[in-house]
Design a protein around this motif. Structure first.
Motif, PDB file in Angstrom:
ATOM      1  N   ALA A   1      47.074 -37.361  28.109  1.00 18.75           N
ATOM      2  CA  ALA A   1      45.588 -36.898  29.148  1.00 18.75           C
ATOM      3  C   ALA A   1      46.411 -35.435  29.719  1.00 18.75           C
ATOM      4  N   LEU A   2      47.431 -35.862  30.511  1.00 20.13           N
ATOM      5  CA  LEU A   2      48.035 -34.815  31.801  1.00 20.13           C
ATOM      6  C   LEU A   2      47.619 -33.305  30.970  1.00 20.13           C
ATOM      7  N   THR A   3      48.926 -34.115  29.517  1.00 17.33           N
ATOM      8  CA  THR A   3      48.707 -32.529  29.282  1.00 17.33           C
ATOM      9  C   THR A   3      47.907 -31.326  29.119  1.00 17.33           C
ATOM     10  N   VAL A   4      46.228 -32.627  28.163  1.00 15.70           N
ATOM     11  CA  VAL A   4      45.561 -32.118  28.155  1.00 15.70           C
ATOM     12  C   VAL A   4      44.208 -31.625  29.677  1.00 15.70           C
ATOM     13  N   HIS A   5      43.900 -32.037  30.228  1.00 13.03           N
ATOM     14  CA  HIS A   5      43.124 -32.301  31.623  1.00 13.03           C
ATOM     15  C   HIS A   5      44.578 -30.600  32.184  1.00 13.03           C
ATOM     16  N   VAL A   6      45.617 -30.475  32.536  1.00 11.11           N
ATOM     17  CA  VAL A   6      46.161 -29.373  33.053  1.00 11.11           C
ATOM     18  C   VAL A   6      46.100 -27.998  31.753  1.00 11.11           C
ATOM     19  N   ALA A   7      45.634 -27.815  30.662  1.00  7.25           N
ATOM     20  CA  ALA A   7      45.110 -26.944  29.404  1.00  7.25           C
ATOM     21  C   ALA A   7      43.692 -26.724  29.640  1.00  7.25           C
ATOM     22  N   PHE A   8      42.867 -27.715  30.030  1.00  8.77           N
ATOM     23  CA  PHE A   8      41.274 -27.751  30.495  1.00  8.77           C
ATOM     24  C   PHE A   8      41.710 -26.674  31.664  1.00  8.77           C
ATOM     25  N   MET A   9      42.499 -27.043  32.684  1.00 10.62           N
ATOM     26  CA  MET A   9      41.720 -26.675  33.821  1.00 10.62           C
ATOM     27  C   MET A   9      42.482 -24.986  34.071  1.00 10.62           C
ATOM     28  N   GLN A  10      43.372 -24.791  33.059  1.00  9.96           N
ATOM     29  CA  GLN A  10      44.450 -23.136  32.564  1.00  9.96           C
ATOM     30  C   GLN A  10      43.201 -22.328  32.068  1.00  9.96           C
ATOM     31  N   SER A  11      42.676 -23.341  31.085  1.00 13.23           N
ATOM     32  CA  SER A  11      41.217 -22.582  30.453  1.00 13.23           C
ATOM     33  C   SER A  11      39.823 -22.371  31.481  1.00 13.23           C
ATOM     34  N   ALA A  12      39.520 -20.828  31.517  1.00 13.74           N
ATOM     35  CA  ALA A  12      38.532 -20.967  32.795  1.00 13.74           C
ATOM     36  C   ALA A  12      37.024 -21.082  31.573  1.00 13.74           C
ATOM     37  N   PRO A  13      37.045 -21.568  30.555  1.00 13.18           N
ATOM     38  CA  PRO A  13      35.591 -21.929  30.140  1.00 13.18           C
ATOM     39  C   PRO A  13      35.339 -23.912  30.364  1.00 13.18           C
ATOM     40  N   HIS A  14      36.977 -23.678  29.994  1.00 12.68           N
ATOM     41  CA  HIS A  14      36.645 -25.887  30.156  1.00 12.68           C
ATOM     42  C   HIS A  14      37.143 -25.494  32.129  1.00 12.68           C
ATOM     43  N   ARG A  15      37.804 -25.447  32.884  1.00 10.76           N
ATOM     44  CA  ARG A  15      37.927 -25.238  34.176  1.00 10.76           C
ATOM     45  C   ARG A  15      36.107 -25.444  34.852  1.00 10.76           C
ATOM     46  N   ALA A  16      35.423 -24.191  34.483  1.00 10.83           N
ATOM     47  CA  ALA A  16      34.038 -23.791  34.944  1.00 10.83           C
ATOM     48  C   ALA A  16      33.217 -25.317  34.627  1.00 10.83           C
ATOM     49  N   ASN A  17      33.172 -25.792  33.723  1.00 10.48           N
ATOM     50  CA  ASN A  17      32.588 -27.030  32.761  1.00 10.48           C
ATOM     51  C   ASN A  17      32.840 -28.044  34.164  1.00 10.48           C
ATOM     52  N   ILE A  18      34.032 -28.321  34.457  1.00  8.66           N
ATOM     53  CA  ILE A  18      34.767 -29.731  34.757  1.00  8.66           C
ATOM     54  C   ILE A  18      34.552 -28.900  36.792  1.00  8.66           C
ATOM     55  N   LEU A  19      34.178 -28.341  37.184  1.00  7.60           N
ATOM     56  CA  LEU A  19      34.063 -27.277  38.755  1.00  7.60           C
ATOM     57  C   LEU A  19      33.051 -27.592  38.975  1.00  7.60           C
ATOM     58  N   ASP A  20      32.071 -27.131  37.943  1.00  9.34           N
ATOM     59  CA  ASP A  20      30.313 -27.264  37.854  1.00  9.34           C
ATOM     60  C   ASP A  20      29.849 -27.641  39.347  1.00  9.34           C
ATOM     61  N   ARG A  21      29.486 -27.112  40.182  1.00 14.14           N
ATOM     62  CA  ARG A  21      28.500 -27.943  40.580  1.00 14.14           C
ATOM     63  C   ARG A  21      26.901 -28.654  40.609  1.00 14.14           C
ATOM     64  N   ASP A  22      26.109 -27.916  39.486  1.00 15.45           N
ATOM     65  CA  ASP A  22      25.221 -28.516  39.078  1.00 15.45           C
ATOM     66  C   ASP A  22      25.590 -29.276  38.185  1.00 15.45           C
ATOM     67  N   TYR A  23      25.921 -30.567  37.727  1.00 12.27           N
ATOM     68  CA  TYR A  23      26.191 -30.810  36.781  1.00 12.27           C
ATOM     69  C   TYR A  23      26.514 -32.207  38.389  1.00 12.27           C
ATOM     70  N   THR A  24      26.149 -33.252  37.792  1.00 10.96           N
ATOM     71  CA  THR A  24      26.118 -34.504  38.502  1.00 10.96           C
ATOM     72  C   THR A  24      27.081 -35.873  37.837  1.00 10.96           C
ATOM     73  N   GLU A  25      26.602 -35.600  36.445  1.00 10.62           N
ATOM     74  CA  GLU A  25      27.135 -37.156  35.536  1.00 10.62           C
ATOM     75  C   GLU A  25      28.647 -36.837  34.855  1.00 10.62           C
ATOM     76  N   VAL A  26      28.997 -37.502  33.949  1.00  8.86           N
ATOM     77  CA  VAL A  26      29.993 -37.184  32.944  1.00  8.86           C
ATOM     78  C   VAL A  26      30.531 -38.280  32.287  1.00  8.86           C
ATOM     79  N   GLY A  27      30.771 -38.348  31.240  1.00 10.99           N
ATOM     80  CA  GLY A  27      31.395 -39.787  29.924  1.00 10.99           C
ATOM     81  C   GLY A  27      32.791 -39.311  29.446  1.00 10.99           C
ATOM     82  N   ILE A  28      33.211 -39.089  29.244  1.00 15.11           N
ATOM     83  CA  ILE A  28      34.463 -39.106  29.051  1.00 15.11           C
ATOM     84  C   ILE A  28      35.164 -40.743  27.704  1.00 15.11           C
ATOM     85  N   GLY A  29      35.189 -39.352  26.778  1.00 16.60           N
ATOM     86  CA  GLY A  29      35.484 -40.532  25.635  1.00 16.60           C
ATOM     87  C   GLY A  29      36.842 -40.081  24.958  1.00 16.60           C
ATOM     88  N   ALA A  30      37.142 -40.566  24.710  1.00 13.43           N
ATOM     89  CA  ALA A  30      39.484 -40.667  24.167  1.00 13.43           C
ATOM     90  C   ALA A  30      39.942 -41.968  23.098  1.00 13.43           C
TER      91      ALA A  30
END
Length: 224
Positions: free
Chosen positions: A108-137
């Motif tokens: 999980a940590l490796t995938v999260h770091v990869a998300f944060m290093q990718s601009a589009p994925h990081r944008a989703n994670i840090l988007d102020r417009d979103y208020t809810e999330v659901g994570i499935g793994a």
């Protein structure tokens, strides 16, 4: 990995180029839903820590979004293929804005770091417009497959409109102007100049409106 974002009001989807996480050599958290796996809890904790550390409100975990995300994670693992949920905008209900990150990797940590290093994925994670999330793994043969589903609900409380009854236009100043600028990712000067007016106009046109560039109760309620 890949990221996806849809806005019902903007009718747009952002899809990032696919990346194979295996190629990456490289807190407080909102509680997960009942029955959340430790891997899912890790993603939730890391995601909300990333937001909180930047002064962005944490996302609330919704079981309905977790269900959608888990189904996609299992589908990807079963097919051994990374892809977006083609039915995301129908599987997720009551959305004003919706998005998805999908990926796989050794943990999980490796995938999260990869998300944060990718601009589009990081944008989703840090988007102020979103208020809810659901994570499935799901973990299959030592590989973690994950889907992160983001949402801002469609329903808007009347209090948002009731507390804003005036109009912001070119020349306006103050905290309300700063809030609009922040929502539109502009520099928050507090002065409603031509740049702000143009950004508001683009937003309004994306809703199918005339786009005069002023913020009245209707535009305010759609922004917030």
């Amino acid at each position: 990995m890949a990221s996806n974002r849809s806005r019902r009001s903007l009718a747009a989807v952002l899809t990032a180029l696919s990346l194979v996480l295996a190629a990456f050599v490289t807190g407080a958290a909102t509680a997960g839903p009942a029955g959340a796996t430790s891997v899912e809890d890790t993603f939730t904790a890391k995601l909300n820590y990333a937001r909180h550390s930047r002064g962005i409100p944490r996302l609330t975990v919704r079981s309905s979004l977790v269900t959608v995300a888990r189904a996609q994670a299992h589908r990807m693992a079963d097919r051994n293929t990374l892809y977006h949920n083609p039915n995301l905008t129908t599987d997720v209900t009551n959305w004003r804005w919706v998005g998805e990150n999908v990926g796989y990797g050794p943990d999980a940590l490796t995938v999260h770091v990869a998300f944060m290093q990718s601009a589009p994925h990081r944008a989703n994670i840090l988007d102020r417009d979103y208020t809810e999330v659901g994570i499935g793994a799901v973990v299959v043969n030592g590989r973690v497959w994950v889907a992160e589903v983001f949402r801002r609900p469609m329903r808007i409380t009347t209090s948002s409109v009731a507390t804003f009854s005036h109009t912001l236009r070119q020349g306006s100043t103050g905290a309300a102007v700063k809030r609009v600028q922040g929502r539109l990712n502009l520099r928050q000067t507090g002065y409603y100049g031509t740049y702000t007016r143009s950004a508001v106009s683009r937003f309004q046109k994306a809703q199918g409106w005339t786009g005069r560039g002023n913020v009245g109760p209707k535009t305010w309620s759609r922004l917030f």
